[in-house]
Design a protein around this motif. Structure first.
Motif, PDB file in Angstrom:
ATOM      1  N   THR A  64       0.831  -1.205   0.000  1.00 63.08           N
ATOM      2  CA  THR A  64       0.000   0.000   0.000  1.00 63.08           C
ATOM      3  C   THR A  64       0.868   1.258   0.000  1.00 63.08           C
ATOM      4  O   THR A  64       0.511   2.269  -0.607  1.00 63.08           O
ATOM      5  N   ALA A  65       2.033   1.182   0.651  1.00 54.98           N
ATOM      6  CA  ALA A  65       2.929   2.333   0.668  1.00 54.98           C
ATOM      7  C   ALA A  65       3.426   2.661  -0.727  1.00 54.98           C
ATOM      8  O   ALA A  65       3.460   3.829  -1.135  1.00 54.98           O
ATOM      9  N   VAL A  66       3.813   1.641  -1.488  1.00 59.93           N
ATOM     10  CA  VAL A  66       4.295   1.870  -2.853  1.00 59.93           C
ATOM     11  C   VAL A  66       3.215   2.508  -3.704  1.00 59.93           C
ATOM     12  O   VAL A  66       3.474   3.443  -4.480  1.00 59.93           O
ATOM     13  N   ASP A  67       1.984   2.037  -3.572  1.00 62.56           N
ATOM     14  CA  ASP A  67       0.906   2.631  -4.370  1.00 62.56           C
ATOM     15  C   ASP A  67       0.640   4.078  -3.979  1.00 62.56           C
ATOM     16  O   ASP A  67       0.347   4.916  -4.837  1.00 62.56           O
ATOM     17  N   GLU A  68       0.750   4.399  -2.706  1.00 66.80           N
ATOM     18  CA  GLU A  68       0.551   5.782  -2.296  1.00 66.80           C
ATOM     19  C   GLU A  68       1.682   6.672  -2.792  1.00 66.80           C
ATOM     20  O   GLU A  68       1.453   7.811  -3.222  1.00 66.80           O
ATOM     21  N   LEU A  69       2.905   6.165  -2.765  1.00 69.23           N
ATOM     22  CA  LEU A  69       4.029   6.939  -3.292  1.00 69.23           C
ATOM     23  C   LEU A  69       3.888   7.139  -4.801  1.00 69.23           C
ATOM     24  O   LEU A  69       4.232   8.207  -5.326  1.00 69.23           O
ATOM     25  N   LEU A  70       3.365   6.145  -5.497  1.00 70.09           N
ATOM     26  CA  LEU A  70       3.084   6.295  -6.924  1.00 70.09           C
ATOM     27  C   LEU A  70       1.975   7.315  -7.166  1.00 70.09           C
ATOM     28  O   LEU A  70       1.993   8.044  -8.156  1.00 70.09           O
ATOM     29  N   ARG A  71       1.000   7.360  -6.258  1.00 71.39           N
ATOM     30  CA  ARG A  71      -0.091   8.325  -6.425  1.00 71.39           C
ATOM     31  C   ARG A  71       0.433   9.758  -6.305  1.00 71.39           C
ATOM     32  O   ARG A  71       0.108  10.608  -7.147  1.00 71.39           O
ATOM     33  N   VAL A  72       1.243  10.025  -5.297  1.00 73.45           N
ATOM     34  CA  VAL A  72       1.683  11.406  -5.084  1.00 73.45           C
ATOM     35  C   VAL A  72       2.793  11.808  -6.049  1.00 73.45           C
ATOM     36  O   VAL A  72       2.992  12.995  -6.317  1.00 73.45           O
ATOM     37  N   HIS A  73       3.516  10.819  -6.566  1.00 75.09           N
ATOM     38  CA  HIS A  73       4.572  11.123  -7.539  1.00 75.09           C
ATOM     39  C   HIS A  73       4.442  10.167  -8.729  1.00 75.09           C
ATOM     40  O   HIS A  73       5.226   9.229  -8.876  1.00 75.09           O
ATOM     41  N   PRO A  74       3.453  10.394  -9.606  1.00 73.98           N
ATOM     42  CA  PRO A  74       3.304   9.526 -10.766  1.00 73.98           C
ATOM     43  C   PRO A  74       4.483   9.701 -11.713  1.00 73.98           C
ATOM     44  O   PRO A  74       4.926  10.829 -11.959  1.00 73.98           O
ATOM     45  N   PRO A  75       5.012   8.610 -12.258  1.00 71.66           N
ATOM     46  CA  PRO A  75       6.149   8.755 -13.176  1.00 71.66           C
ATOM     47  C   PRO A  75       5.810   9.539 -14.435  1.00 71.66           C
ATOM     48  O   PRO A  75       6.654  10.252 -14.971  1.00 71.66           O
ATOM     49  N   VAL A  76       4.580   9.388 -14.911  1.00 74.26           N
ATOM     50  CA  VAL A  76       4.137  10.074 -16.129  1.00 74.26           C
ATOM     51  C   VAL A  76       3.105  11.121 -15.757  1.00 74.26           C
ATOM     52  O   VAL A  76       2.146  10.840 -15.037  1.00 74.26           O
ATOM     53  N   LEU A  77       3.302  12.329 -16.246  1.00 71.06           N
ATOM     54  CA  LEU A  77       2.416  13.445 -15.918  1.00 71.06           C
ATOM     55  C   LEU A  77       1.181  13.487 -16.797  1.00 71.06           C
ATOM     56  O   LEU A  77       0.093  13.868 -16.340  1.00 71.06           O
ATOM     57  N   SER A  78       1.330  13.138 -18.065  1.00 78.77           N
ATOM     58  CA  SER A  78       0.224  13.323 -19.012  1.00 78.77           C
ATOM     59  C   SER A  78       0.349  12.357 -20.177  1.00 78.77           C
ATOM     60  O   SER A  78       1.438  11.830 -20.453  1.00 78.77           O
ATOM     61  N   PHE A  79      -0.782  12.136 -20.851  1.00 83.31           N
ATOM     62  CA  PHE A  79      -0.809  11.392 -22.110  1.00 83.31           C
ATOM     63  C   PHE A  79      -1.859  12.023 -23.013  1.00 83.31           C
ATOM     64  O   PHE A  79      -2.882  12.522 -22.542  1.00 83.31           O
ATOM     65  N   ARG A  80      -1.591  11.959 -24.308  1.00 78.51           N
ATOM     66  CA  ARG A  80      -2.468  12.586 -25.291  1.00 78.51           C
ATOM     67  C   ARG A  80      -3.303  11.539 -26.048  1.00 78.51           C
ATOM     68  O   ARG A  80      -2.874  10.431 -26.305  1.00 78.51           O
ATOM     69  N   ARG A  81      -4.515  11.902 -26.367  1.00 75.45           N
ATOM     70  CA  ARG A  81      -5.379  11.167 -27.287  1.00 75.45           C
ATOM     71  C   ARG A  81      -5.895  12.155 -28.333  1.00 75.45           C
ATOM     72  O   ARG A  81      -5.755  13.366 -28.188  1.00 75.45           O
ATOM     73  N   THR A  82      -6.536  11.640 -29.375  1.00 80.33           N
ATOM     74  CA  THR A  82      -7.156  12.486 -30.406  1.00 80.33           C
ATOM     75  C   THR A  82      -8.603  12.041 -30.591  1.00 80.33           C
ATOM     76  O   THR A  82      -8.872  10.840 -30.735  1.00 80.33           O
ATOM     77  N   ALA A  83      -9.518  12.982 -30.560  1.00 76.90           N
ATOM     78  CA  ALA A  83     -10.943  12.650 -30.723  1.00 76.90           C
ATOM     79  C   ALA A  83     -11.197  12.153 -32.142  1.00 76.90           C
ATOM     80  O   ALA A  83     -10.801  12.784 -33.128  1.00 76.90           O
ATOM     81  N   THR A  84     -11.865  11.014 -32.244  1.00 73.20           N
ATOM     82  CA  THR A  84     -12.162  10.439 -33.560  1.00 73.20           C
ATOM     83  C   THR A  84     -13.460  10.998 -34.137  1.00 73.20           C
ATOM     84  O   THR A  84     -13.727  10.824 -35.325  1.00 73.20           O
ATOM     85  N   GLY A  87      -1.029   4.119   4.233  1.00 77.10           N
ATOM     86  CA  GLY A  87      -2.015   3.060   4.411  1.00 77.10           C
ATOM     87  C   GLY A  87      -3.278   3.297   3.604  1.00 77.10           C
ATOM     88  O   GLY A  87      -4.278   2.593   3.811  1.00 77.10           O
ATOM     89  N   ARG A  88      -3.266   4.259   2.695  1.00 80.42           N
ATOM     90  CA  ARG A  88      -4.477   4.626   1.950  1.00 80.42           C
ATOM     91  C   ARG A  88      -5.027   3.433   1.175  1.00 80.42           C
ATOM     92  O   ARG A  88      -4.338   2.812   0.371  1.00 80.42           O
TER      93      ARG A  88
END
Length: 431
Positions: free
Chosen positions: A300-320, A359-360
């Motif tokens: 649970t600690a690893v997941d919380e650390l990933l939540r507060v510091h995500p490795p990737v900030l953004s991703f793009r899509r294109t509306a079809t 513990g989130r």
């Protein structure tokens, strides 16, 4: 770096050198959860047509789970538009393909059979058994790197002495890259991921314009190496991912793209998340002590650390097609960019989202994405991070910041270039 008419700017990569712009994201979530953003010329990169910034958790999930409406294939997955001449090449990568039906036939290899087939093939290489066997080596590496770094008890740059090597060497072991070639992977990753950062000056064309590091010409040396390594693995197979891929039904072009994807994504996910997690712990000594005393699960600690510091900030899509999201009309062909860092701090989903709570639970963060493009190596990344934090806890009694961290100038990767810390005394067994 002024504000746009739709709210604060969250495009300019220089903003992220100061950390995740939480106040800007909160303003967008509260007042314009799907907001039009200008794409100004920045750091020599030309202006673009603009895009819709999606900042609420529910809307991010909607976009990520609906590849029929929000395509990875049409314009690929980076905010800036690629050169039209490069787009067919970029679409060969699984990340830039669509798994669901409904796109026009001219979209080429990005249909359901292409994406599904490629994902199944690479999944065979990431077997739980192979990854768990690899964990022994990762643990030994983390232990050695941390003990060496903390041996003197003084200040160390954790990125330079530990986390960069930990992520890179783990990846090269998994891929089966010979030790003498590992510096190549580091150089390629820097070129591709850090292209917005002034410390990594871009390659420029004859007219002085920056060249996309994902263009065919800029990837030629990496692809040549991938072909050579695959040929070697066919003759000398080993218990590694490239041996599996080299003996599969992948065409050379597909194998090259997989090598590119695994080299960049496989390295930078852990490379960003490991120091980011340590930074979060150093800034929250109470939660750090809970972890060191064994009062919270490392999972649970690893997941919380990933939540507060995500490795990737953004991703793009294109509306079809013309569509609507959060009450906003989006036109066919518009760029739609989801911001993981904002979704992970959405007050509508996470209680007290700016508080580190190891513990989130539940913790529905989107640091590994969602939907058909959810990170294929998420299990591998979590394993490395869990091992890293276990060995960190064994190596010292905690860590404290001794200076300001240096962050990557990027609106894509949440990277840390330098993290000065010192160990807080000897380790104390949890329990």
């Amino acid at each position: 770096m002024g504000d746009t008419s739709e709210g604060p700017d969250v495009f300019d990569p220089r903003i992220y050198a100061e950390g995740i712009p939480h106040e800007r994201f909160r303003a967008l979530r509260d007042h314009a959860p799907v907001a039009w953003q200008e794409e100004a010329e920045v750091l020599g990169w030309p202006a673009g047509p603009g895009f819709w910034a999606v900042t609420r958790h529910a809307d991010v999930i909607t976009v990520l789970k609906d590849p029929v409406t929000y395509s990875s294939h049409l314009g690929a997955t980076q905010i800036r538009d690629p050169d039209p001449a490069d787009l067919p090449f970029i679409r060969r990568m699984m990340l830039n393909q669509d798994p669901a039906p409904g796109l026009p036939s001219r979209s080429g290899g990005g249909g359901p059979r292409g994406h599904g087939r490629l994902r199944r093939l690479v999944s065979r290489a990431f077997t739980p058994g192979r990854i768990e066997r690899f964990a022994v080596t990762a643990r030994e590496r983390a232990r050695d790197l941390l003990r060496t770094a903390f041996a003197g008890g003084g200040e160390v740059d954790l990125v330079r002495t530990v986390t960069d090597d930990y992520a890179l060497l783990n990846l090269t072991d998994l891929l089966g890259v010979p030790p003498g070639d590992r510096a190549l992977l580091h150089a390629w990753t820097e070129r591709i991921i850090a292209y917005q950062d002034p410390d990594e000056p871009p390659v420029r064309d004859a007219e002085g314009r920056p060249v996309n590091p994902r263009s065919p010409g800029q990837l030629a040396d990496m692809f040549s190496y991938a072909r050579e390594l695959a040929a070697h693995k066919r003759v000398h197979p080993a218990d590694d991912v490239m041996s599996v891929l080299a003996s599969s039904e992948l065409a050379d072009a597909e194998l090259e793209m997989f090598f590119f994807l695994l080299t960049v994504a496989g390295n930078d996910t852990v490379r960003a998340a490991a120091p980011g997690g340590v930074l979060a712990l150093a800034e929250n000594q109470c939660e750090q002590r809970r972890l060191w005393r064994g009062e919270t699960s490392l999972d649970t600690a690893v997941d919380e650390l990933l939540r507060v510091h995500p490795p990737v900030l953004s991703f793009r899509r294109t509306a079809t097609r013309d569509t609507e999201l959060a009450g906003r009309s989006i036109g066919a062909g518009d760029k739609v960019v989801v911001f993981h860092a904002s979704a992970n701090h959405d007050e509508r989903v996470f209680v007290d989202p700016h508080r580190l709570d190891l513990g989130r639970a539940p913790n529905p963060h989107v640091s590994f994405g969602d939907g058909p493009h959810v990170c294929l190596g998420a299990h591998f990344a979590r394993l490395q991070l869990r091992v890293f934090h276990e060995e960190m806890r064994a190596a010292c009694g905690g860590v404290a910041l001794t200076g300001r961290p240096r962050r990557l100038v990027s609106n894509f990767v949440n990277g840390i270039k330098s993290l000065p810390v010192r160990p807080l005394g000897p380790s104390v067994p949890p329990g």
